[in-house]
Design a protein around this motif. Structure first.
Motif, mmCIF file in Angstrom:
data_model
loop_
_atom_site.group_PDB
_atom_site.id
_atom_site.type_symbol
_atom_site.label_atom_id
_atom_site.label_comp_id
_atom_site.label_asym_id
_atom_site.label_seq_id
_atom_site.Cartn_x
_atom_site.Cartn_y
_atom_site.Cartn_z
ATOM 1 N N TYR A 45 0.839 -1.209 0.000
ATOM 2 C CA TYR A 45 0.000 0.000 0.000
ATOM 3 C C TYR A 45 0.873 1.258 0.000
ATOM 4 O O TYR A 45 0.616 2.209 -0.726
ATOM 5 C CB TYR A 45 -0.938 0.003 1.205
ATOM 6 N N ALA A 46 1.917 1.250 0.829
ATOM 7 C CA ALA A 46 2.748 2.447 0.973
ATOM 8 C C ALA A 46 3.576 2.738 -0.273
ATOM 9 O O ALA A 46 3.700 3.891 -0.688
ATOM 10 C CB ALA A 46 3.672 2.289 2.176
ATOM 11 N N PHE A 47 4.139 1.709 -0.885
ATOM 12 C CA PHE A 47 5.071 1.913 -1.992
ATOM 13 C C PHE A 47 4.522 1.493 -3.348
ATOM 14 O O PHE A 47 5.163 1.726 -4.366
ATOM 15 C CB PHE A 47 6.375 1.155 -1.719
ATOM 16 N N GLY A 48 3.368 0.842 -3.354
ATOM 17 C CA GLY A 48 2.809 0.385 -4.620
ATOM 18 C C GLY A 48 3.614 -0.788 -5.161
ATOM 19 O O GLY A 48 4.407 -1.420 -4.462
ATOM 20 N N TRP A 49 3.402 -1.077 -6.444
ATOM 21 C CA TRP A 49 4.092 -2.216 -7.063
ATOM 22 C C TRP A 49 5.593 -1.983 -7.178
ATOM 23 O O TRP A 49 6.357 -2.926 -7.380
ATOM 24 C CB TRP A 49 3.493 -2.526 -8.423
ATOM 25 N N SER A 50 6.040 -0.745 -7.027
ATOM 26 C CA SER A 50 7.477 -0.476 -7.085
ATOM 27 C C SER A 50 8.219 -1.112 -5.907
ATOM 28 O O SER A 50 9.440 -1.241 -5.945
ATOM 29 C CB SER A 50 7.734 1.032 -7.117
ATOM 30 N N TYR A 51 7.480 -1.510 -4.876
ATOM 31 C CA TYR A 51 8.095 -2.199 -3.736
ATOM 32 C C TYR A 51 8.796 -3.467 -4.189
ATOM 33 O O TYR A 51 9.834 -3.850 -3.659
ATOM 34 C CB TYR A 51 7.022 -2.514 -2.692
ATOM 35 N N PHE A 52 8.264 -4.114 -5.223
ATOM 36 C CA PHE A 52 8.829 -5.381 -5.682
ATOM 37 C C PHE A 52 10.004 -5.203 -6.636
ATOM 38 O O PHE A 52 10.524 -6.185 -7.149
ATOM 39 C CB PHE A 52 7.741 -6.234 -6.340
ATOM 40 N N ARG A 53 10.443 -3.984 -6.865
ATOM 41 C CA ARG A 53 11.645 -3.771 -7.686
ATOM 42 C C ARG A 53 12.894 -4.218 -6.942
ATOM 43 O O ARG A 53 13.897 -4.567 -7.557
ATOM 44 C CB ARG A 53 11.766 -2.308 -8.077
ATOM 45 N N ASP A 54 12.833 -4.185 -5.632
ATOM 46 C CA ASP A 54 13.950 -4.646 -4.803
ATOM 47 C C ASP A 54 13.903 -6.166 -4.732
ATOM 48 O O ASP A 54 12.883 -6.752 -4.357
ATOM 49 C CB ASP A 54 13.829 -4.036 -3.406
ATOM 50 N N ILE A 55 14.997 -6.833 -5.092
ATOM 51 C CA ILE A 55 15.028 -8.291 -5.137
ATOM 52 C C ILE A 55 14.806 -8.897 -3.753
ATOM 53 O O ILE A 55 14.152 -9.929 -3.616
ATOM 54 C CB ILE A 55 16.334 -8.812 -5.786
ATOM 55 N N PHE A 56 15.315 -8.231 -2.706
ATOM 56 C CA PHE A 56 15.120 -8.730 -1.351
ATOM 57 C C PHE A 56 13.631 -8.726 -0.984
ATOM 58 O O PHE A 56 13.130 -9.670 -0.391
ATOM 59 C CB PHE A 56 15.910 -7.888 -0.346
ATOM 60 N N ALA A 57 12.939 -7.659 -1.351
ATOM 61 C CA ALA A 57 11.506 -7.575 -1.066
ATOM 62 C C ALA A 57 10.740 -8.641 -1.831
ATOM 63 O O ALA A 57 9.788 -9.235 -1.312
ATOM 64 C CB ALA A 57 10.978 -6.185 -1.426
ATOM 65 N N LEU A 58 11.152 -8.914 -3.053
ATOM 66 C CA LEU A 58 10.500 -9.934 -3.869
ATOM 67 C C LEU A 58 10.694 -11.329 -3.275
ATOM 68 O O LEU A 58 9.745 -12.116 -3.178
ATOM 69 C CB LEU A 58 11.031 -9.871 -5.297
ATOM 70 N N VAL A 59 11.913 -11.622 -2.835
ATOM 71 C CA VAL A 59 12.195 -12.923 -2.208
ATOM 72 C C VAL A 59 11.439 -13.036 -0.892
ATOM 73 O O VAL A 59 10.833 -14.077 -0.598
ATOM 74 C CB VAL A 59 13.719 -13.102 -2.002
ATOM 75 N N ASP A 60 11.457 -11.980 -0.090
ATOM 76 C CA ASP A 60 10.742 -11.969 1.185
ATOM 77 C C ASP A 60 9.250 -12.216 0.973
ATOM 78 O O ASP A 60 8.641 -13.038 1.656
ATOM 79 C CB ASP A 60 10.967 -10.637 1.894
ATOM 80 N N ALA A 61 8.672 -11.514 0.010
ATOM 81 C CA ALA A 61 7.236 -11.667 -0.262
ATOM 82 C C ALA A 61 6.910 -13.078 -0.736
ATOM 83 O O ALA A 61 5.910 -13.665 -0.309
ATOM 84 C CB ALA A 61 6.792 -10.648 -1.308
#
Length: 158
Positions: free
Chosen positions: A113-129
């Motif tokens: 919600y806070a960062f939108g889909w751009s949150y998943f541009r970070d590979i760490f965030a993508l792996v975490d999710a």
């Protein structure tokens, strides 16, 4: 009218009273204005040090919890408990695991919600999710299986 702002200028939506305009008191107007203001506040909240340290504490607690759960699977440790007790402990740990994963899903939704889909541009965030979502789904399946087994056992009792 020389005082009219040019179309598309920052002043023009305020004059028009569009959904993105801001009232004189600084309050957002319209649904889009409240959405953007909410995202800005949530972004500020999840970027704060209090949030970071709180999440670090929850993750460390969850790690300790997982290590205890793995230790209970060791035959030497599980031999210290009665067979019925170890089953109950595993069921309790499964429910606690689901509670932690629900919290991590809420955290993921807040970041989204806070960062939108751009949150998943970070590979760490993508792996975490991906880890959180897959763990959540598998734990939900395990809890559902546990519920079905409990119903079957209760139906088979005389």
């Amino acid at each position: 009218m020389a005082d009219d702002p040019a179309p598309g200028s920052p002043e023009e939506p305020e004059r028009r009273g569009s959904v993105d305009s801001v009232a004189e008191g600084g309050e957002p107007q319209g649904l889009t204005g409240y959405w953007r203001e909410g995202r800005r506040k949530v972004r500020h909240f999840v970027e704060s040090m209090k949030w970071e340290f709180s999440m670090l504490g929850i993750v460390l607690t969850y790690c300790a919890f997982v290590f205890v759960e793995l230790a209970l699977d060791d035959p030497e440790v599980s031999s210290l408990f009665a067979e019925d007790a170890i089953e109950v402990v595993h069921d309790v740990f499964l429910c606690l695991d689901l509670a932690f994963l629900c919290w991590f899903m809420i955290e993921l939704l807040l970041y989204l919600y806070a960062f939108g889909w751009s949150y998943f541009r970070d590979i760490f965030a993508l792996v975490d999710a991906s880890i959180v979502i897959s763990s959540f789904v598998l734990t939900c399946i395990a809890v559902r299986t546990l519920e079905v087994e409990a119903k079957v056992v209760s139906l088979s009792l005389p």
